[in-house]
Scaffold this motif. Sequence first.
Motif, PDB file in Angstrom:
ATOM      1  N   ASN A   1      -2.160   7.029  -7.409  1.00  0.00           N
ATOM      2  CA  ASN A   1      -3.588   7.549  -7.490  1.00  0.00           C
ATOM      3  C   ASN A   1      -4.350   7.237  -8.861  1.00  0.00           C
ATOM      4  O   ASN A   1      -4.981   7.739  -9.167  1.00  0.00           O
TER       5      ASN A   1
ATOM      6  N   ASN B   1       0.540   4.778  -3.032  1.00  0.00           N
ATOM      7  CA  ASN B   1      -0.624   4.455  -2.629  1.00  0.00           C
ATOM      8  C   ASN B   1      -0.597   3.131  -1.462  1.00  0.00           C
ATOM      9  O   ASN B   1      -1.885   2.917  -0.882  1.00  0.00           O
TER      10      ASN B   1
ATOM     11  N   VAL C   1      -0.579  11.192  -1.962  1.00  0.00           N
ATOM     12  CA  VAL C   1      -1.883  10.197  -2.008  1.00  0.00           C
ATOM     13  C   VAL C   1      -2.871  10.985  -1.966  1.00  0.00           C
ATOM     14  O   VAL C   1      -3.192  11.694  -0.971  1.00  0.00           O
TER      15      VAL C   1
END
Length: 376
Positions: free
Chosen positions: A234, A259, A287
């Motif tokens: 993130n 991600n 995520v």
Amino acid sequence: MFSRRAVIHGLLGAPLAAWINAAPAWAASDDVAGADMARFIAAMPKAEYHVHLEGTLEAEMKFALAQRNGLDLPFADVAAMKASYRYHDLPSFLAIYYDGMKVLRTQQDFYDLAYAYLAKAASQNILYAEIFFDPQEHLKRGVPMAAVIGGITRARAAAAAQLGIVSQLILCFVRDLSVESAMAALDAALPFRDQLVAVGLDSDEKDHPPVKFAAHFAKARAAGLKVTAHCDLNQKDIVEHLRQAIIDLRVDRIDHGGNILESPELIAAAKARNLYFTVCPTFSGTVRGDAPPIDVVRGMIDAGLNLTINSDDPAYMGSEYLNEVLVKAQAHSALTKAELVRLQRNAFNAGWMDEGLRAACHAKLDAFARAEGVAA
Ligand SMILES: [Zn+2]
């Protein structure tokens, strides 16, 4: 089945031995199923690939090293130091992490730190580990590369001989420092190339993309080293960072990387290359973004990606080492025993170890799974 109790001697002996041999987390559990799962995880032969050596520097050892090196620490005691470990994002975590490693001054300090981690790992049935270290931070304080790598190498040899745990070392570039600083560290380390297996990329990745280190990775590769890179969860521009690492730089492994679940194209590229991801569910397990949160471990398994589970910086994350992290990940992501065995099969496949050791690790895992009646 691989129960090994560490024997620690010397200046740091008594507190370390107590910590390494502490009762396992599940011993006090009155949840029968949970206790059985924790027993299973503790007994399972394992490997670890994402652990920062400086992130295993426990508060007790910081006080011991500060005393040995004549340094003052701004904390009254271990409890006060641990109470200061409050962070809310990667930069606030890193500020605490870098401040803590200032007590590391001599080759013996690095020996003690590395041996303590390896003894803890061996006590958790970790057969093999690849360990990150951040030499730029030590060079900044005037500690020579020979002291850093020399101390760690001595500890690796002692732990292999005394505890049976095999390990290798990954030099990480601190990505928010300059490219010149990273190149100076690589040049200082190349005379010790035989003590290294790879270079990596860690620290604060905001505005420090993987391509910043293309020349460093090329030089390391030319010296025969593998290449890995953090793509932490993130972070700003994280999908672009993943794209650079996987497509542009063709790294050999990704650290974190959750991600990737936002990009079907990158998932396909990673699977085509049989790329492994060293996931650490402790720091941040989902995520985020615009969509509802995705459980990284479950999401990556369901996407068919190769992941391993790791502890990251255990001394700053509640002293939770691999067994404790796996217990939490199992509960959080509803992992079955067969999935836990498959994750360790991944882990033994992911390692940059010799093939004889890999076969021995797989044989131990197979024997464990058979004895537990788990088909995986
Ligand atoms: Zn990390």
